[in-house]
Design an enzyme around this catalytic site. Structure first.
Site, PDB file in Angstrom:
ATOM      1  N   GLY A 102      30.533   6.118 -19.502  1.00 27.87           N
ATOM      2  CA  GLY A 102      29.117   6.309 -19.288  1.00 27.87           C
ATOM      3  C   GLY A 102      28.857   7.749 -18.891  1.00 27.87           C
ATOM      4  O   GLY A 102      29.788   8.522 -18.627  1.00 27.87           O
ATOM      5  N   TYR A 103      27.579   8.108 -18.839  1.00 21.50           N
ATOM      6  CA  TYR A 103      27.174   9.485 -18.594  1.00 21.50           C
ATOM      7  C   TYR A 103      26.192   9.567 -17.435  1.00 21.50           C
ATOM      8  O   TYR A 103      25.220   8.808 -17.378  1.00 21.50           O
ATOM      9  CB  TYR A 103      26.559  10.083 -19.863  1.00 21.50           C
ATOM     10  CG  TYR A 103      27.581  10.161 -20.969  1.00 21.50           C
ATOM     11  CD1 TYR A 103      28.350  11.302 -21.144  1.00 21.50           C
ATOM     12  CD2 TYR A 103      27.824   9.074 -21.799  1.00 21.50           C
ATOM     13  CE1 TYR A 103      29.319  11.363 -22.126  1.00 21.50           C
ATOM     14  CE2 TYR A 103      28.796   9.128 -22.787  1.00 21.50           C
ATOM     15  CZ  TYR A 103      29.532  10.277 -22.950  1.00 21.50           C
ATOM     16  OH  TYR A 103      30.501  10.333 -23.906  1.00 21.50           O
TER      17      TYR A 103
END
Length: 165
Positions: A31-32
């Site tokens: 994820g970011y």
């Protein structure tokens, strides 16, 4: 690890030939975390976890990268800060000449997308492409993992040739 990341990206032809030639396989979830001017990624790869920070691309091929291993517990907590969901994929490693190609097979909203990357020591370094490697997409933002969260492959897959979907 930190330094300059130089890589080229490619679409992979249908047929699964990369699976038959792979010497390694792993499951990845990533994820970011929102950040201006950088890409901040949290990745869990099998039983290890990493925090990666990448700077803006200098020429479409290279950019600064910092990576540090973190505990699985830390990574799970950091995943709560990620926006837009999680990328789910399997990575296959395939040797070709003196390089290793990383082939990512995506799931979820990005099901059907298979891409390959090869890391180089110089932007003009030569490499041998395996037969299943197709069209180069280096620098095409649609194929950035962080962009696939915002605009998944399922929305635009019909814009690429049938041999790659």
């Amino acid at each position: 690890m930190s330094g300059l990341e130089i890589e080229r990206k490619f679409l992979v032809k249908k047929g699964g030939m990369y699976k038959r030639t792979a010497f390694s396989y792993s499951h990845i979830q990533q994820g970011y975390i929102p950040a201006d001017g950088a890409t901040v990624r949290i990745r869990i790869r099998d039983d290890k976890a990493y925090l990666t920070i990448k700077g803006p691309s200098l020429d479409g091929i290279s950019r600064y990268e910092f990576e540090k291993e973190v505990s699985l517990d830390e990574a799970r907590h950091l995943m709560n800060l990620c926006k837009g969901g999680i990328i789910d994929k399997c990575r296959y490693l395939v040797n070709s000449g003196k390089h290793t190609f990383e082939i990512d097979e995506f799931y979820g909203d990005n099901e059907g997308l298979v891409m390959a990357e090869v890391e180089l020591s110089a932007s003009d370094e030569s490499y041998e492409k395996p037969a299943f490697i197709g069209k180069e997409v280096t620098g095409d933002r649609r194929f950035y993992n962080s962009h696939l969260l915002v605009c998944p492959f399922s929305i635009w897959k019909n814009t690429i040739p049938e041999e790659y979907r």
